[in-house]
Every structure is written in C-alpha cells, then in structure tokens.
Design a protein around this motif. Sequence first.
Motif: not given
Length: 376
Positions: A168-196
Amino acid sequence: MISEDWREVLDKAKSISEEIVTTRRTIHSRPELGYQERETAALVEARLRELGIEHRGGVGGTGVIGLIQGSRPGRTVLLRADMDALPITEESPEAYASQNAGVMHACGHDGHTAMLLGAARILQEGRTDFAGTVKLMFQPAEEGGGGAVKMIQDGLLENPTVDAAYALHVWHELNTGALMVRSGPLLAGANSFTITVTGRGGHASRPQAAVDPVVVAAQIVMALQTLVSREVDPSVPAVVTLGSFQAGTAFNIIPDQAVIKGTVRAFEDGVMEHLESRIEAVATGVASALRARASVEIHMHYPPTINDEAMVELAGGVVRKLGLGAVPGEPLLGAEDFSYVLQRVPGAMLMLGVKNPDWVEPRPVHTARICLPPRP
Ligand SMILES: [Zn+2]
Ligand SMILES: [Zn+2]
C-alpha cells in the motif's frame, strides 16, 4: 474464519487502531534516511519479537523480514512496507513532529511501517485460520536507494518462495477511506541524474576573466524544458524535473562549478531512453557552446510499477467486501522500487487515500506540509 469473514478483520483492525497510530507517531518523530533506518528497524524487530513472529534483520542493509506461518501448508504472500524518510525539515507544532533535524517522514513510510506491524499482529493472532505463509517485508531506502533490490539480492523472494506480493502507498489526492485499485501500469519508470557544470571561477566584477557556471547551468535548466514539450508525443506521459540547483557561496564570487539534480519519469522504455540520451546531449552541447563543460551521471533507474490484473481483482474484491471505496484512478508519474518485486512475482500496489476533504490547502507527499494538524 478470518479467511471468510473480512468484516471480522476490519473490526480487529479498528480495535487496534490506537496502537497503530501510536506506533506511527513514534516512527514519525524519529525519521531516518535510506540505509540508516537502524532505530526504525530495531522498533520493528522488537515488535515482531513481542508478537512471537520469526524474523531476520540486516536484510539488504537495514531491512527486516518476518514470517507468519498459517496452520496448514500453502502458498506465500508478501506484504511490503518501506521505512525510510526524506531530507525535509518538518514544520509542525505536533508533539510527534520530527526530532531529527532536516529529516522527515514526508512520504508516509512511517504509516506504512505502522500499518504492516498492525497487520502482523492480526495475522499472527489469527494464524490458525489461514493456510500458507505471510512474509513481511520492511525495506530500507525506497526513496531512490533501491532498498527492494538489495533485499531481493539478499534472498527476499526465497525460503519460502514468494507466490504473490502486495503493498500500500498513502496518496494525498485520494480521500481517506478510498483505495486506488488499478490494474496494469500504476507508477512510472524513473531515474535520477546529476549534471555537473564546470566553468572557471573568478571575481564577480571580472566576468570576462571567468566562465560562469551559474549562467551556463541556468541555460541548461531552460533547454531541458524543451525535451518533453518538443520531443515527446503529447499523448504519452513523461516528466523531466530538476529538483536541485546548487552553486556558489557568496554574491561577489563566480564559482567554479554548478550542480543540477533531476529526475526523468515515463512509462515507456523508449521514451525513458530517448530522454536520458537527450539530457546528456543537451547539457554537454549547451555547456560547450558557452565555453564550459558538463558531465552527466544517471543514477538509480526504477522500472515502471505494473500491477497484475488477477491480483488487482482479488484485492479489489476485498476492498469492496469491506465496504471501502475502490476507484480505478489514472497512472501516476511517481515511482517505486516495489516495481522490482512486481517484475518477479505477480502482485499489486494499491494507493490508500489520506486526504481530508475539509483541507483547504493541498498537503502533498514530499513536502513539509503533509503532516500538519487535522484542522485547515
Ligand atoms: Zn516518496
Ligand atoms: Zn513513498
């Protein structure tokens, strides 16, 4: 039978809600950054010991695995909580506000850990009512550190072999008591990068004798804004955000270096690869056009979090039986290293609503405002 009567489980959870809130506040007041969750892991281990749950610490760094055996042989289900906090200074008058300067549970991982300890108690006390094994995963370093990967390398998914996994992950855009139940892609792929960006420092009054890395880095920040807007199909989700820009020590000194940190998010591998290669090309190209040098380092790369359809259906059925709100929701551009677990075993992450509809101002995760008192 707990396995048949979901209501009974909900009632049990409600009866220990005060204990869960107290645990959450204890963890909230002592936040620790990724791979430093020693106190939190010690609290988890102490609680598991108290409950008589077999467990092992030091997994993947500071992770903890617990095992609850049902009364009959069966399959193994993994439940995940993450334990790390973020480098944010908390602004809250509450007694349980962060006591560790500059560190805050601003992503709700304190709640995840407390909730999983609550679930552990209910499952352990009701273990004669189910078959199989529940494996508890308390992981370090979700926020970019890839703690889940370290735990997998340390045997998380074996002995016993995990058949399904949930988080489970808490989510601030969803009212308390509701659950987002989604099949397939839920969250994106992500990286982090540093430019010097390396220029040549000097006196503020003599820019002609220096190469100002602040101006070059500012140009790079603006040039990177064109990647998503001009190079990615507008119907395909993608984000480039530069969350950190650091340079210089005083108003009258041109520094030698400027450092930008950012993240790329997308659901499609091709889009991620394109953006990563273009960040490098744009940063080095702009720098060389302006007589400076830029080096780009791409760090941890989380894959997209993809929920398994059958597992989502199973979880959605439970949510509905409990009379809680199940909403399908849209994919989010946040990212999670639970994605590594879901690449290996079928499972799902559900987003748990924590928004009070009375709040006037939004209280987003990853900000100091998330844990302000209940009144707006
Ligand atoms: Zn987070
Ligand atoms: Zn999080």
